[in-house]
Design an enzyme around this catalytic site. Sequence first.
Site, mmCIF file in Angstrom:
data_model
loop_
_atom_site.group_PDB
_atom_site.id
_atom_site.type_symbol
_atom_site.label_atom_id
_atom_site.label_comp_id
_atom_site.label_asym_id
_atom_site.label_seq_id
_atom_site.Cartn_x
_atom_site.Cartn_y
_atom_site.Cartn_z
ATOM 1 N N GLU A 150 0.839 -1.195 0.000
ATOM 2 C CA GLU A 150 0.000 0.000 0.000
ATOM 3 C C GLU A 150 0.871 1.241 0.000
ATOM 4 O O GLU A 150 2.036 1.208 0.372
ATOM 5 C CB GLU A 150 -0.948 0.002 1.198
ATOM 6 C CG GLU A 150 -0.314 -0.172 2.560
ATOM 7 C CD GLU A 150 -1.368 -0.319 3.642
ATOM 8 O OE1 GLU A 150 -2.303 0.492 3.657
ATOM 9 O OE2 GLU A 150 -1.262 -1.249 4.464
ATOM 10 N N GLY A 151 0.280 2.328 -0.449
ATOM 11 C CA GLY A 151 1.002 3.594 -0.519
ATOM 12 C C GLY A 151 0.045 4.707 -0.885
ATOM 13 O O GLY A 151 -1.177 4.578 -0.727
ATOM 14 N N GLY A 154 -2.846 3.736 -3.334
ATOM 15 C CA GLY A 154 -3.936 2.859 -2.938
ATOM 16 C C GLY A 154 -3.404 1.600 -2.282
ATOM 17 O O GLY A 154 -2.311 1.590 -1.711
ATOM 18 N N VAL A 156 -2.757 -2.739 -2.636
ATOM 19 C CA VAL A 156 -2.632 -3.877 -3.543
ATOM 20 C C VAL A 156 -2.975 -5.156 -2.787
ATOM 21 O O VAL A 156 -2.455 -5.395 -1.687
ATOM 22 C CB VAL A 156 -1.208 -3.989 -4.132
ATOM 23 C CG1 VAL A 156 -1.104 -5.167 -5.082
ATOM 24 C CG2 VAL A 156 -0.828 -2.695 -4.849
ATOM 25 N N ASP A 268 8.655 7.487 -12.209
ATOM 26 C CA ASP A 268 8.689 7.128 -10.790
ATOM 27 C C ASP A 268 9.507 5.855 -10.572
ATOM 28 O O ASP A 268 9.054 4.912 -9.927
ATOM 29 C CB ASP A 268 7.269 6.949 -10.253
ATOM 30 C CG ASP A 268 7.210 7.017 -8.724
ATOM 31 O OD1 ASP A 268 8.172 7.539 -8.117
ATOM 32 O OD2 ASP A 268 6.223 6.539 -8.136
#
Length: 460
Positions: A150-151, A154, A156, A268
């Site tokens: 997560e981050g 959202g 996963v 990114d």
Amino acid sequence: MTEANSTPSVSLKLLVLVAILVVFAVVIVLLIFFLCLRGSRSWKRRKLAVKHSSGSIPLVSKEIMVVKTSDLTPATTSEIGDVEGDPKKEADVKVDIGAVTAGKSEVSGGGAHRSEVSVEDPNIGWGRWYSMSEVELATRGFAEGNVIGEGGYGVVYRGILQDGSVVAVKNLLNNKGQAEKEFKVEVEAIGKVRHKNLVRLVGYCAEGARRMLVYEYVDNGNLEQWLHGDVGPVSPLTWDIRMRIATGTAKGLAYLHEGLEPKVVHRDIKSSNILLDKNWNAKVSDFGLAKLLGSEKTHVTTRVMGTFGYVAPEYASSGMLNERSDVYSFGVLLMEIITGRSPIDYSRPPGEMNLVDWFKAMVASRRSEELVDPLIEIPPSPRSLKRVLLICLRCIDLDVVKRPKMGQIVHMLETDDFPFRSELRTVREKDPVSSHADVSIKVPYPPPKHAETVEKSRWR
């Protein structure tokens, strides 16, 4: 006598006239038949083209309506549009998935009366559409025990589809429409891309305001966990494994930059976005910030986004983005792979907080051996280490033009007989104060003059 002679003459003329009329009629009939046949074939071709479009974007289905779970049909939905709609003239991204809506979704009691659609060919080439009920079933109702990451983007989840295949479901957070933007960008960037060093997008789910992406499951976590997690006194990432990961990542980026049109700038690149399979092969993931760059464009001016510590200085200060920005980020990632240190670590002494500055200072003071992660049991050979250090320094060159392309980086990583001498001799002849390090890493690398303007970067 005259009348007898004239009668056969008139009869002959009538026969000739009748024959001409018959031939003319036959020609007309054949012409009409030919035109009808040609029109019929043309109409069939148009109909076939509509049913089986082979273009670069799938057919459009603008609305998702409700059907029964047993009749689920995957939907393929996208339309041409501007992804970000930013008034600051962000890069053009051509596919708009925003038209997918579920206005008739209803939630009642303990369950949801969800949307599903009637769609055309589910195997159009962009993956398949999954209903919310299918995704919920695969992830056991988005159970907390199925969370694998997560981050800021959202959460996963690990999921198992009805056919038994294991997938990773990214549930995008809808913060001020960010889920919609990332959904569109990822679909456009890698919807049809297949490469062994890029995570494959299996399908999608879009119902109401919810947007989800279904990926192949990569079963060995991400690079960040193995570099910075608690792995014990000896890292399982040997030098050879680390170089394999670096090379695989470089190959994936080289394909995005040089194997696609328009090219894809990831924007990114970082260790948490490099997934690893059981054989330590790298797969680049998370294309939510990616930008498409046509061959006619040298760069695109866009809002600065990325992860603090990885963002190229010229992009952070001016917003001018191209594939060399990814090269800089890869250089930082390669330093991270070599040293086992995070790009920014405030727990370290002041001179070691910024990995790039510390790395340059260590190279300049000829302490290259001390850069290697102490958790690597068998250190690399001096020649191998020097070659990789040189690649790092080239990737983070402040002069954007001097940074190598990703294809060149792949070659440098894979070639044992890296041409140090001839290349560096040419560099010294042209520029006595070269920004490149030689085989002894004798050329000092001055600390960067730019301030940490990356505060505009996105923390993820």
